[in-house]
Design an enzyme around this catalytic site. Structure first.
Site, short mmCIF file in Angstrom:
data_model
loop_
_atom_site.label_atom_id
_atom_site.label_comp_id
_atom_site.label_asym_id
_atom_site.label_seq_id
_atom_site.Cartn_x
_atom_site.Cartn_y
_atom_site.Cartn_z
N HIS A 176 0.82 -1.22 0.00
CA HIS A 176 0.00 0.00 0.00
C HIS A 176 0.86 1.28 0.00
CE1 HIS A 176 -3.64 -2.28 0.47
NE2 HIS A 176 -3.30 -2.77 1.65
N ASP A 212 -2.42 -10.71 -2.32
CA ASP A 212 -2.96 -10.22 -1.05
C ASP A 212 -4.46 -9.96 -1.26
OD1 ASP A 212 -1.92 -8.69 1.69
OD2 ASP A 212 -3.70 -7.73 0.83
N HIS A 214 -6.14 -7.49 -0.53
CA HIS A 214 -6.45 -6.10 -0.84
C HIS A 214 -5.64 -5.63 -2.03
CE1 HIS A 214 -7.11 -6.77 3.50
NE2 HIS A 214 -8.25 -6.19 3.22
N ASP A 302 -4.10 -12.89 3.60
CA ASP A 302 -5.31 -12.41 4.27
C ASP A 302 -6.58 -12.70 3.48
OD1 ASP A 302 -4.42 -10.60 2.40
OD2 ASP A 302 -4.54 -8.84 3.69
N TYR A 341 -3.39 -12.08 8.79
CA TYR A 341 -3.58 -11.61 10.16
C TYR A 341 -4.18 -12.62 11.13
CZ TYR A 341 -2.56 -7.49 7.49
OH TYR A 341 -1.94 -6.62 6.64
ZN LIG Z 1 -4.18 -7.16 2.69
#
Ligand SMILES: [Zn+2]
Length: 371
Positions: A176, A212, A214, A302, A341
């Site tokens: 990110h 990932d 996201h 995740d 996570y």
């Molecule tokens: Zn993520």
């Protein structure tokens, strides 16, 4: 799981300094909460990979100038110095602010066309570089941020030297973080640093595959206008209400000479293995067409069924299959740890993905021809 104890041969690059980042939670929707990007994540992954027999190598220290390959020097300087400025400014001792958090952001709406002048006050300056309130900085953060970047660069060097695969246990994660801004629990973009290092080591074309849960808005931003580094991401649809909200849509295909070298495959919440793997397979077809000579895999786990940060419902067998698809592409793969996570299953998911890459690359673990 196809990897028995003692069988994972992909070298794991690691630095203990990655444990020094203690974000102390996150400010989310106005409240400070515990947060999920905790040092125990890295410990859980390391334990699982060690138990599987993986060799662990130290991250090699790199120069600050190496970080400027994909980041503006102002961002790097900010990350390196803001904690000391914060302490010296009395934010901790006089005001009880034990972590660096922004409160004002120079958005386009605020500036109305004027340039963003670097603010004199540290508490004003944070928002110039940090775009959200959940990416906190504490006393050991910079050492960990730098160690994670070192691990990624070391993993890139291993495959540039002839290894078929390598893995960097990066914490904090990176995808990110953009050229001159950080957020999303990311500070420097480890995967982008690895990809750029591979270009500089001689790979004519590089592909970043981001699995990932996201969208890796930072990696996309860094390479958006470049034809030589492909970026492809499968992630939960930001249009369905998920972070990073403003980027990660299918229409974002790159700009200028980079048009066509960016691919986003947003998925609906609850997609599961079949839809997710079909999207990973589509990214793999892109990578073949791109003619990549080296691959960087942004490995966030995740998307896992039990993960608190996404609703994609992917199993460990799904990650194993994704690793196989990517390993079979042919070019060497530098795997970079991103999110993930759920502490009880995190290590098994990373192991599954790496086992997949290894089974797609039978030569993993054999000495490189050049050494
Ligand atoms: Zn993520």
């Amino acid at each position: 799981m196809s990897v028995e104890a003692g069988e994972l041969r992909i070298p794991v690059v690691w630095s203990q300094d990655c444990l020094l980042h203690e974000p102390g939670g996150e400010v989310w929707l106005g409240l400070r909460e515990a947060g999920t990007e905790v040092p125990e994540r890295a410990e859980a992954i390391l334990r699982a990979l060690r138990d599987a027999g993986a060799p662990v190598l130290p991250a090699r220290r790199h120069e600050i100038a190496d970080l400027h390959a994909v980041h503006h020097p102002g961002l790097v300087r900010h990350l390196a110095s803001i904690w000391a400025d914060w302490e010296a400014g009395g934010y901790v001792s006089e005001h009880g602010r034990d972590r660096v958090v922004p409160y004002v952001f120079p958005t386009a709406a605020m500036l109305a066309g004027l340039p963003a002048r670097p603010p004199a006050a540290a508490h004003g300056r944070v928002g110039l570089y940090c775009y959200d309130t959940m990416t906190l900085i504490g006393p050991g953060s910079w050492q960990a941020i730098r160690a994670a970047a070192d691990a990624a660069l070391t993993a890139a060097e291993l495959i540039a030297a002839g290894r078929p695969a390598s893995y960097a246990l990066c914490r904090p994660p990176g995808h990110h973080a953009g050229p001159d801004g950080y957020g999303g629990s990311c500070y420097l973009n480890n995967a982008a640093l690895a990809a750029q290092a591979l270009r500089q080591a001689g790979a004519g074309r590089v592909a970043v595959i981001d699995i990932d849960a996201h969208h890796g808005n930072g990696t996309q931003a860094i390479f958006y206008a470049r034809p030589d580094v492909y970026y492809g991401s499968v992630h939960v649809d930001p249009g369905a209400g998920w972070f990073p909200h403003y980027m990660g849509f299918a229409a974002e295909r790159g700009s200028g000479p980079g048009t066509g070298a960016n691919r986003n495959l947003p998925l609906a919440p609850g997609t599961g293995d079949n839809g997710w793997l079909a999207a990973v397979a589509q990214l793999c077809r892109d990578v073949r067409r791109h003619g990549a000579e080296a691959i960087v895999l942004s490995l966030g786990v995740d998307a896992a069924a039990a993960d608190p940060e996404s609703p994609l419902q992917v199993t460990a067998d799904g990650y194993l299959a994704a690793g196989e698809l990517i390993g079979r592409l042919g070019p060497p793969v530098a795997v970079i740890q991103e999110g993930g996570y759920h502490l009880p299953t995190l290590g098994q998911y990373v192991l599954a993905a790496l086992a997949g890459v290894q089974s797609g690359r039978p030569a993993v673990g054999q000495p490189p021809a050049s050494q």
